[in-house]
Design an enzyme around this catalytic site. Sequence first.
Site, PDB file in Angstrom:
ATOM      1  N   ASP A  14      35.599  36.697  49.788  1.00  0.00           N
ATOM      2  CA  ASP A  14      36.630  37.098  48.509  1.00  0.00           C
ATOM      3  C   ASP A  14      37.802  38.650  49.265  1.00  0.00           C
ATOM      4  O   ASP A  14      37.372  39.224  49.158  1.00  0.00           O
ATOM      5  CB  ASP A  14      36.062  37.268  47.303  1.00  0.00           C
ATOM      6  CG  ASP A  14      36.825  36.826  46.007  1.00  0.00           C
ATOM      7  OD1 ASP A  14      36.711  36.049  45.484  1.00  0.00           O
ATOM      8  OD2 ASP A  14      37.803  38.354  45.456  1.00  0.00           O
ATOM      9  N   ASN A  32      50.159  39.227  44.320  1.00  0.00           N
ATOM     10  CA  ASN A  32      50.666  38.978  43.052  1.00  0.00           C
ATOM     11  C   ASN A  32      51.376  39.571  42.691  1.00  0.00           C
ATOM     12  O   ASN A  32      52.844  39.393  42.176  1.00  0.00           O
ATOM     13  CB  ASN A  32      49.977  37.082  42.738  1.00  0.00           C
ATOM     14  CG  ASN A  32      49.100  36.441  43.869  1.00  0.00           C
ATOM     15  OD1 ASN A  32      49.514  35.961  44.550  1.00  0.00           O
ATOM     16  ND2 ASN A  32      47.669  35.767  43.549  1.00  0.00           N
ATOM     17  N   HIS A  79      54.256  35.837  43.964  1.00  0.00           N
ATOM     18  CA  HIS A  79      53.473  34.521  44.383  1.00  0.00           C
ATOM     19  C   HIS A  79      53.237  33.837  46.436  1.00  0.00           C
ATOM     20  O   HIS A  79      52.452  33.934  46.401  1.00  0.00           O
ATOM     21  CB  HIS A  79      53.286  33.737  43.770  1.00  0.00           C
ATOM     22  CG  HIS A  79      52.126  33.596  41.985  1.00  0.00           C
ATOM     23  ND1 HIS A  79      51.545  33.788  42.414  1.00  0.00           N
ATOM     24  CD2 HIS A  79      52.835  34.048  40.770  1.00  0.00           C
ATOM     25  CE1 HIS A  79      50.899  33.936  41.205  1.00  0.00           C
ATOM     26  NE2 HIS A  79      52.302  33.880  40.735  1.00  0.00           N
ATOM     27  N   ASP A 126      50.747  33.845  49.009  1.00  0.00           N
ATOM     28  CA  ASP A 126      50.670  32.694  49.503  1.00  0.00           C
ATOM     29  C   ASP A 126      50.314  32.595  51.063  1.00  0.00           C
ATOM     30  O   ASP A 126      49.147  32.330  51.681  1.00  0.00           O
ATOM     31  CB  ASP A 126      51.339  31.530  49.101  1.00  0.00           C
ATOM     32  CG  ASP A 126      50.723  30.471  47.795  1.00  0.00           C
ATOM     33  OD1 ASP A 126      50.405  30.952  46.937  1.00  0.00           O
ATOM     34  OD2 ASP A 126      52.168  30.156  47.199  1.00  0.00           O
ATOM     35  N   GLU A 156      41.581  33.437  45.864  1.00  0.00           N
ATOM     36  CA  GLU A 156      41.238  33.708  46.349  1.00  0.00           C
ATOM     37  C   GLU A 156      39.610  33.447  47.462  1.00  0.00           C
ATOM     38  O   GLU A 156      39.390  34.874  48.739  1.00  0.00           O
ATOM     39  CB  GLU A 156      41.640  35.627  46.324  1.00  0.00           C
ATOM     40  CG  GLU A 156      40.861  36.406  45.792  1.00  0.00           C
ATOM     41  CD  GLU A 156      41.107  35.845  43.984  1.00  0.00           C
ATOM     42  OE1 GLU A 156      41.194  36.681  43.114  1.00  0.00           O
ATOM     43  OE2 GLU A 156      41.786  34.645  44.337  1.00  0.00           O
TER      44      GLU A 156
END
Length: 409
Positions: free
Chosen positions: A203, A211, A216, A220, A246
């Site tokens: 994670d 973010n 965002h 990404d 994530e």
Amino acid sequence: MRDDFEQAIAEPVRLAALESLDILDTPREAAFDRISELIKLIFDVEIGIVSMIDAHRQWYKSVIGLPNNEVSLDGTFCRYTLQLAQPVIVPDATLDPRFADNPHVTGEPHIRFYAGAPIMTATGQVIGTICAIDKRLRPFGERETAILGHLAAIVMRELELRQEASTDLLTGAGSRRAFKEEAGKFLALATRHRTPLSCIALDVDHFKRVNDTYGHAAGDQVLAGIAQAMRSELRQSDFVGRMGGEEFAVLLPQTELATAAQVAEKLRHVVKGLRFTGSNPPIQVSASFGVAALSPGDDIVSLLNRADQALYEAKRTGRDRVCRAGTPGATEKINPRRVLKAGQIVFDHGRAAFDCTIRALWDNGAEITLSLPTAIPDSFELVVKATAERHHCVLTSRSAGAIEAAFAT
């Protein structure tokens, strides 16, 4: 409203439909957060929610405007939306006898207005709801109700598309569904030929900060870059899946636990060494890792759960580290099977009880999800509500949102 008998008959079918979507307890994702944002913007309300409803709770896949991630089903407005299987509009909760004394009305967040629509499968099973909630009175007519219904249908279609997809379009990793399908094949081979198999769960640490700080699109880029970097370091036989948000998982065939931990440590250094351009200084992240090896009685879900427990320990003890799962209890899981059933944990001579959802059963134990796993003692009684069967249990493992227990003999 359907009577209690009809609901009891229909509930196992509804829960099976929810379980098949494999969405419960996955991380937050932008696709669903956008629906919550649209709810707020379109209806000018303070709170937007996309939720799933299992046997004992309303769990928020996305929530904007509230701090919590789930609530007990008994105290929610949405249980009426679930029972009616149609939109429920409450213009003023203080004047509605169903809700006037609800603690969410009389206390924080002091709800006055509620509008909920069911998220419904093609076969008519309600697996969740979307909600527009406010502390003020809001106008809400047929047009607004229709819009809310369309948003619920969009959520359902997103869930269906995820079921159909084998590749995560953003990262190129396997989808959650594809990962479990491939893992099931590898697990069957490992069991048949008595060969080792390990799993890594990872994670990205503090991903929300990426973010929030860079947007965002930058987030990404980070996820896609991590997936690509991991694939370049792994063998062709290894399988990388994006489990949601994530969080990723890596399946390592023919690999013992000690070797898998070394692989995870290598991946940890790889992730920490990545630099993502587009900001000054470049974006840099770390990740936490949990590692587990296949044990007798494991299915893919229990193997993933033990890797997740180790991941939780890595995050709890400081992040940016690798933790190994402890060896499971010496008692082998006999005849393990996935279920989704309402249950209750009872202890302290019947004076304390917690509603729960039973996620798996075997002849000599169970996996249980509940809101406060840390509150459960080392021994307790598990009641399966549908059948009224009772088991005296001994706690064998505990993670952030679940426990495993062995049935005492």
